[in-house]
Design a protein around this motif. Structure first.
Motif: not given
Ligand code: NCD
Length: 314
Positions: A173, A235, A140
């Motif tokens: 990511r 998360r 990412h």
């Protein structure tokens, strides 16, 4: 993937490993100028008559909205696709054909896709630059660019830092990408806090260690060093688990609370989260001045994406 090597023009942006320190410098300087521009008069027309397709096969709030806002603040147009089921993908069109289709109508394509490696696959057939907005549990890069920019702005550099990265290093990511970014600078230490089952893949661990990043894997909050410069919580990535039950068992293993901050947080600490926040940070922490995930970090996403679009489409 092609290195940036000082020239962003028409390049695909698939991974931060295409960057070196000089490229980050160019991007950060451009983002600094853009931040002033946005504050002064909202934007300009540098990308007038250019069009960006945002092609999102996975849900998104920040990445999608900030890319759209970035293009519009530079005077460009958008083809915003946030519901992939409403395109011919629903009829069975392949990624390659879809990418070539939107490349016929736009100058850059921002792609989010659930499959790792899909951005690279898209880049190999695309007529226009592909910007990877997240490929499964892979990369990412634009999130990492804004994370590094935020860390850089707070500490004046990206070397000799200690970070705690917590949550789900196996699937996240944003954590994996940030580690790749930190490994490009010298003398950085990353403490990875997670249950054993969620440690980063061993091949990536080896790759990062070989590049000189010091990685220390810990499983208990008591092992967090109090000298850290930044905390990066993310998360548990429930959609990437093979078995739902595993995810339930690992839910909320580590949470940033006022108490944890008091016990382990340094004065200079900044607290980051690539968001969405589910339950990994107690909302009472939001008012702590060290918590910058809901303001500075997110806003930097706009400036960095404007800078990147400008440099790629220049
Ligand atoms: C992240 C993502 O999609 O990987 N969000 C983002 O783009 N800022 C993190 C996440 O979903 O947890």
């Amino acid at each position: 993937m092609q290195k940036i090597a000082g020239n962003f023009e028409n390049k695909h942006i698939v991974s931060v490993e295409q960057f070196d320190k000089k490229d980050f410098e160019i991007l950060f300087k451009t983002a600094d100028r853009i931040k002033k521009l946005v504050k002064r008069r909202g934007g300009n027309n540098d990308l007038k008559h250019k069009i960006m397709t945002a092609l999102f096969y996975e849900p998104s709030s920040r990445t999608f909205a900030s890319f759209i806002a970035a293009m519009q603040r530079l005077g460009g147009g958008i083809i915003p696709i946030q519901d992939i089921k409403k395109t011919s993908v629903w009829k069975g069109e392949s990624l390659a054909d879809t990418v070539r289709t939107f490349g016929c109508y736009s100058d850059v394509l921002v792609l989010r896709h659930p499959k790792e490696g899909s951005a690279e696959e898209a880049a190999s057939v695309s007529y226009v630059p592909i910007i990877n907005a997240g490929d499964g549990g892979g990369n990412h890069p634009t999130q990492t660019l804004l994370d590094l920019y935020t860390i850089h702005n707070n500490f004046g550099g990206l070397e000799g830092l200690i970070g705690i990265l917590a949550g789900d290093p196996l699937h996240s990511r944003t954590i994996k990408s940030l580690l790749r970014g930190l490994a490009l600078y010298s003398n950085n230490t990353a403490y990875l806090l997670s249950p054993k089952e969620l440690r980063i893949p061993r091949a990536l661990h080896a790759r990062l260690t070989n590049k000189g990043l010091r990685i220390i894997e810990i499983e208990k909050e008591k092992d967090i060093p109090s000298a850290a410069d930044f905390w990066y919580w993310n998360r548990i990535q429930k959609e990437r688990f093979e078995q739902k039950t595993d995810q339930e068992a690992l839910r909320s293993a580590f949470i940033v609370t006022k108490k944890l901050l008091k016990d382990k947080g340094s004065k200079r600490l900044i607290i980051l989260d690539s968001l969405p926040r589910i339950d990994e940070i107690d909302p009472v922490v939001d008012s702590d001045p060290r918590a910058i995930y809901l303001n500075e970090q997110m806003r930097n996403g706009l400036y960095i994406r404007m800078a990147l679009l400008k440099l790629v489409l220049a």
